[in-house]
Design a protein around this motif. Structure first.
Motif, PDB file in Angstrom:
ATOM      1  N   GLU A 137       0.835  -1.193   0.000  1.00 25.76           N
ATOM      2  CA  GLU A 137       0.000   0.000   0.000  1.00 25.76           C
ATOM      3  C   GLU A 137       0.872   1.246   0.000  1.00 25.76           C
ATOM      4  OE1 GLU A 137      -3.616   2.121   2.545  1.00 25.76           O
ATOM      5  OE2 GLU A 137      -2.776   0.195   3.198  1.00 25.76           O
ATOM      6  N   GLY A 138       0.721   2.075  -1.041  1.00 24.34           N
ATOM      7  CA  GLY A 138       1.490   3.310  -1.137  1.00 24.34           C
ATOM      8  C   GLY A 138       2.924   3.116  -1.568  1.00 24.34           C
ATOM      9  N   LEU A 139       3.286   1.922  -2.051  1.00 19.36           N
ATOM     10  CA  LEU A 139       4.681   1.652  -2.395  1.00 19.36           C
ATOM     11  C   LEU A 139       4.791   0.854  -3.685  1.00 19.36           C
ATOM     12  CD1 LEU A 139       7.728   1.657  -1.620  1.00 19.36           C
ATOM     13  CD2 LEU A 139       7.302  -0.508  -0.438  1.00 19.36           C
ATOM     14  N   ASP A 140       5.636   1.345  -4.582  1.00 20.77           N
ATOM     15  CA  ASP A 140       5.991   0.632  -5.812  1.00 20.77           C
ATOM     16  C   ASP A 140       7.492   0.814  -5.994  1.00 20.77           C
ATOM     17  OD1 ASP A 140       6.294  -0.516  -8.276  1.00 20.77           O
ATOM     18  OD2 ASP A 140       4.982   0.867  -9.346  1.00 20.77           O
ATOM     19  N   LEU A 141       8.262  -0.256  -5.778  1.00 15.94           N
ATOM     20  CA  LEU A 141       9.717  -0.163  -5.761  1.00 15.94           C
ATOM     21  C   LEU A 141      10.314  -1.170  -6.724  1.00 15.94           C
ATOM     22  CD1 LEU A 141      11.950   0.239  -2.636  1.00 15.94           C
ATOM     23  CD2 LEU A 141      12.475  -1.581  -4.270  1.00 15.94           C
ATOM     24  N   ARG A 142      11.372  -0.744  -7.428  1.00 15.23           N
ATOM     25  CA  ARG A 142      12.051  -1.602  -8.385  1.00 15.23           C
ATOM     26  C   ARG A 142      13.558  -1.429  -8.234  1.00 15.23           C
ATOM     27  NH1 ARG A 142       8.854  -3.035 -12.809  1.00 15.23           N
ATOM     28  NH2 ARG A 142      10.635  -2.991 -14.222  1.00 15.23           N
ATOM     29  N   ALA A 143      14.298  -2.544  -8.338  1.00 13.63           N
ATOM     30  CA  ALA A 143      15.758  -2.489  -8.253  1.00 13.63           C
ATOM     31  C   ALA A 143      16.344  -3.566  -9.143  1.00 13.63           C
ATOM     32  CB  ALA A 143      16.226  -2.672  -6.813  1.00 13.63           C
ATOM     33  N   ARG A 144      17.509  -3.263  -9.706  1.00 13.91           N
ATOM     34  CA  ARG A 144      18.189  -4.220 -10.579  1.00 13.91           C
ATOM     35  C   ARG A 144      19.677  -4.202 -10.260  1.00 13.91           C
ATOM     36  NH1 ARG A 144      17.930  -3.322 -17.006  1.00 13.91           N
ATOM     37  NH2 ARG A 144      18.940  -1.370 -16.346  1.00 13.91           N
ATOM     38  N   VAL A 145      20.238  -5.385 -10.110  1.00 15.54           N
ATOM     39  CA  VAL A 145      21.673  -5.489  -9.835  1.00 15.54           C
ATOM     40  C   VAL A 145      22.460  -4.781 -10.937  1.00 15.54           C
ATOM     41  CG1 VAL A 145      23.626  -7.098  -9.716  1.00 15.54           C
ATOM     42  CG2 VAL A 145      21.488  -7.620  -8.501  1.00 15.54           C
ATOM     43  N   GLY A 146      23.404  -3.945 -10.529  1.00 12.04           N
ATOM     44  CA  GLY A 146      24.232  -3.200 -11.469  1.00 12.04           C
ATOM     45  C   GLY A 146      23.807  -1.770 -11.652  1.00 12.04           C
ATOM     46  N   ASP A 147      22.533  -1.454 -11.393  1.00 11.41           N
ATOM     47  CA  ASP A 147      22.064  -0.073 -11.523  1.00 11.41           C
ATOM     48  C   ASP A 147      22.637   0.798 -10.416  1.00 11.41           C
ATOM     49  OD1 ASP A 147      20.610  -0.565 -13.788  1.00 11.41           O
ATOM     50  OD2 ASP A 147      18.652  -0.593 -12.790  1.00 11.41           O
ATOM     51  N   GLN A 148      22.820   2.084 -10.713  1.00  8.38           N
ATOM     52  CA  GLN A 148      23.307   3.043  -9.728  1.00  8.38           C
ATOM     53  C   GLN A 148      22.157   3.765  -9.021  1.00  8.38           C
ATOM     54  OE1 GLN A 148      26.480   4.710 -12.681  1.00  8.38           O
ATOM     55  NE2 GLN A 148      27.149   5.332 -10.649  1.00  8.38           N
ATOM     56  N   TYR A 149      21.006   3.163  -9.009  1.00 11.25           N
ATOM     57  CA  TYR A 149      19.836   3.780  -8.389  1.00 11.25           C
ATOM     58  C   TYR A 149      18.782   2.708  -8.171  1.00 11.25           C
ATOM     59  CZ  TYR A 149      18.171   3.428 -13.178  1.00 11.25           C
ATOM     60  OH  TYR A 149      17.822   2.940 -14.420  1.00 11.25           O
ATOM     61  N   ILE A 150      17.844   3.012  -7.271  1.00 13.39           N
ATOM     62  CA  ILE A 150      16.625   2.224  -7.182  1.00 13.39           C
ATOM     63  C   ILE A 150      15.467   3.165  -7.467  1.00 13.39           C
ATOM     64  CG2 ILE A 150      17.639   0.623  -5.521  1.00 13.39           C
ATOM     65  CD1 ILE A 150      15.932   1.927  -3.359  1.00 13.39           C
ATOM     66  N   GLN A 151      14.373   2.612  -7.924  1.00 16.92           N
ATOM     67  CA  GLN A 151      13.186   3.399  -8.226  1.00 16.92           C
ATOM     68  C   GLN A 151      12.126   3.142  -7.157  1.00 16.92           C
ATOM     69  OE1 GLN A 151      12.125   3.189 -12.587  1.00 16.92           O
ATOM     70  NE2 GLN A 151      13.796   1.684 -12.592  1.00 16.92           N
ATOM     71  N   ALA A 152      11.569   4.209  -6.625  1.00 13.12           N
ATOM     72  CA  ALA A 152      10.547   4.072  -5.590  1.00 13.12           C
ATOM     73  C   ALA A 152       9.484   5.140  -5.793  1.00 13.12           C
ATOM     74  CB  ALA A 152      11.167   4.206  -4.201  1.00 13.12           C
ATOM     75  N   ASN A 153       8.274   4.705  -6.076  1.00  5.27           N
ATOM     76  CA  ASN A 153       7.136   5.612  -6.280  1.00  5.27           C
ATOM     77  C   ASN A 153       7.440   6.698  -7.309  1.00  5.27           C
ATOM     78  OD1 ASN A 153       5.774   4.126  -4.393  1.00  5.27           O
ATOM     79  ND2 ASN A 153       5.915   5.640  -2.750  1.00  5.27           N
ATOM     80  N   GLY A 154       8.123   6.306  -8.383  1.00  4.57           N
ATOM     81  CA  GLY A 154       8.438   7.256  -9.446  1.00  4.57           C
ATOM     82  C   GLY A 154       9.645   8.117  -9.153  1.00  4.57           C
ATOM     83  N   ARG A 155      10.279   7.919  -8.004  1.00  2.00           N
ATOM     84  CA  ARG A 155      11.515   8.621  -7.663  1.00  2.00           C
ATOM     85  C   ARG A 155      12.713   7.756  -8.036  1.00  2.00           C
ATOM     86  NH1 ARG A 155      10.330  11.732  -2.874  1.00  2.00           N
ATOM     87  NH2 ARG A 155      12.550  12.234  -2.650  1.00  2.00           N
ATOM     88  N   CYS A 156      13.861   8.376  -8.212  1.00  3.75           N
ATOM     89  CA  CYS A 156      15.110   7.654  -8.426  1.00  3.75           C
ATOM     90  C   CYS A 156      16.077   8.028  -7.320  1.00  3.75           C
ATOM     91  CB  CYS A 156      15.711   8.001  -9.791  1.00  3.75           C
ATOM     92  SG  CYS A 156      14.781   7.337 -11.187  1.00  3.75           S
ATOM     93  N   LEU A 157      16.542   7.033  -6.573  1.00  2.00           N
ATOM     94  CA  LEU A 157      17.427   7.244  -5.433  1.00  2.00           C
ATOM     95  C   LEU A 157      18.798   6.686  -5.766  1.00  2.00           C
ATOM     96  CD1 LEU A 157      14.976   6.200  -2.563  1.00  2.00           C
ATOM     97  CD2 LEU A 157      15.269   8.444  -3.631  1.00  2.00           C
ATOM     98  N   TYR A 158      19.807   7.523  -5.653  1.00  2.00           N
ATOM     99  CA  TYR A 158      21.160   7.193  -6.094  1.00  2.00           C
ATOM    100  C   TYR A 158      21.802   6.136  -5.211  1.00  2.00           C
ATOM    101  CZ  TYR A 158      25.770   8.220  -8.162  1.00  2.00           C
ATOM    102  OH  TYR A 158      26.970   8.161  -8.817  1.00  2.00           O
ATOM    103  N   VAL A 159      22.511   5.208  -5.853  1.00  2.00           N
ATOM    104  CA  VAL A 159      23.287   4.186  -5.153  1.00  2.00           C
ATOM    105  C   VAL A 159      24.712   4.293  -5.684  1.00  2.00           C
ATOM    106  CG1 VAL A 159      23.560   1.731  -4.654  1.00  2.00           C
ATOM    107  CG2 VAL A 159      21.266   2.694  -4.954  1.00  2.00           C
ATOM    108  N   LEU A 160      25.587   4.945  -4.917  1.00  2.00           N
ATOM    109  CA  LEU A 160      26.932   5.288  -5.375  1.00  2.00           C
ATOM    110  C   LEU A 160      27.682   4.086  -5.928  1.00  2.00           C
ATOM    111  CD1 LEU A 160      29.267   7.312  -5.635  1.00  2.00           C
ATOM    112  CD2 LEU A 160      29.884   6.758  -3.258  1.00  2.00           C
ATOM    113  N   ASN A 161      27.698   2.981  -5.186  1.00  2.00           N
ATOM    114  CA  ASN A 161      28.426   1.790  -5.610  1.00  2.00           C
ATOM    115  C   ASN A 161      27.574   0.820  -6.414  1.00  2.00           C
ATOM    116  OD1 ASN A 161      30.873   2.535  -4.273  1.00  2.00           O
ATOM    117  ND2 ASN A 161      29.949   1.936  -2.328  1.00  2.00           N
ATOM    118  N   GLY A 162      26.333   1.185  -6.653  1.00  2.00           N
ATOM    119  CA  GLY A 162      25.440   0.336  -7.411  1.00  2.00           C
ATOM    120  C   GLY A 162      24.735  -0.707  -6.554  1.00  2.00           C
ATOM    121  N   VAL A 163      23.628  -1.211  -7.063  1.00  2.00           N
ATOM    122  CA  VAL A 163      22.940  -2.360  -6.463  1.00  2.00           C
ATOM    123  C   VAL A 163      23.803  -3.581  -6.754  1.00  2.00           C
ATOM    124  CG1 VAL A 163      20.838  -3.746  -6.469  1.00  2.00           C
ATOM    125  CG2 VAL A 163      20.702  -1.263  -6.853  1.00  2.00           C
ATOM    126  N   ILE A 164      24.086  -4.384  -5.740  1.00  2.00           N
ATOM    127  CA  ILE A 164      25.035  -5.487  -5.934  1.00  2.00           C
ATOM    128  C   ILE A 164      24.400  -6.849  -5.644  1.00  2.00           C
ATOM    129  CG2 ILE A 164      27.038  -4.033  -5.463  1.00  2.00           C
ATOM    130  CD1 ILE A 164      27.200  -5.169  -2.683  1.00  2.00           C
TER     131      ILE A 164
END
Length: 273
Positions: free
Chosen positions: A82-109
């Motif tokens: 409820e109120g949350l839609d989140l996506r992440a992929r290994v190797g990306d430098q960000y995760i997506q949450a509710n249409g936002r992009c949040l930076y991941v300096l070292n990437g999703v691992i």
């Protein structure tokens, strides 16, 4: 005590086969767990990578949002609640949450089959926050009242529109860091008294950016250019104090190369302050 055991069972359920929950009765070793609102959540994926504490995305989500549904869409792990839609992929430098992009300096691992993300980033996405207990060395996560605000409400639509288009026109074929560096130049100019104080006016200032005069600024941006614009609007900066950039192979001996201080080269562009 019941809440503590429940949290532990939820976390272990994502990494242990059925019938292994009896292990949850044992106190986890220091460094293999974090606390969520004071409750222990064991996480064999917890690690420090390049100075940043990572946790299992699945464990953290289930500890903070037991109602979440977690699945896969291709390469993406997808979380809905409820109120949350989140996506992440290994190797990306960000995760997506509710249409936002949040930076991941070292990437999703990838942590041995577990998707690992910085604990502060996943807590932010779920509306929580993190503190570090220096005495015990344990990461303490606290849940908030609601997940992160949506992109529609957080980003100024005009700023996102023009920033994504200038990033695409100038660096659409460059790596993400190259796109972020171009976006950083735009924002550094907005913040500088020597340039206009809006994104639109910076882009369309006379004789500054070729796409504004050629018309390529109006092309639909590719997906990563939109991501880069969102990250810039989240406060991400790449390229330090750069105010100018140039592709030396296209414009050798440019004015910026002759008159400004070199900062760095990212992709095809050299950046100058």
């Amino acid at each position: 005590m019941r809440m503590r055991i429940l949290c532990l069972m939820l976390c272990l359920a994502t990494i242990l086969p059925m019938g292994s929950w009896a292990l949850a009765a044992e106190e986890p070793a220091a460094g293999s767990y974090f606390l969520v609102d004071g409750n222990v959540c064991e996480d064999p994926g917890l690690t420090v990578y390049n100075g940043i504490t990572y946790v299992s995305l699945v464990n953290a989500v289930l500890a903070l949002r037991p109602d979440a549904i977690i699945g896969w869409e291709g390469e993406y792990v997808v979380v809905t609640a409820e109120g949350l839609d989140l996506r992440a992929r290994v190797g990306d430098q960000y995760i997506q949450a509710n249409g936002r992009c949040l930076y991941v300096l070292n990437g999703v691992i990838d942590g041995g089959g577990r998707v690992l993300v910085p604990v502060r980033t996943i807590a932010q996405a779920l509306g929580g926050w993190v503190s570090w207990n220096q005495e015990s060395g344990v990461v303490e996560v606290y849940s908030g009242e609601s997940p992160i605000a949506s992109g529609d409400s957080y980003y100024d639509s005009d700023s996102l529109y023009w920033l994504s288009r200038i990033i695409n026109a100038e660096s659409g074929n460059q790596p993400l860091d190259g796109k972020l560096a171009v976006g950083t130049v735009i924002m550094n100019r907005v913040d500088s008294p020597r340039f206009p104080n809006t994104i639109y006016d910076v882009i369309f200032a006379p004789n500054q950016f070729t796409p504004a005069s050629s018309g390529s600024i109006y092309r639909e941006p590719n997906a990563e250019s939109v991501v880069a614009a969102k990250l810039i609007l989240e406060g991400v900066r790449v390229g330090g104090s750069s105010l100018y950039f140039v592709n030396p192979s296209i414009s050798p001996n440019s004015w910026a190369q002759r008159n400004r201080t070199y900062v760095t080269t990212i992709g095809a562009h050299a950046f100058f302050s």
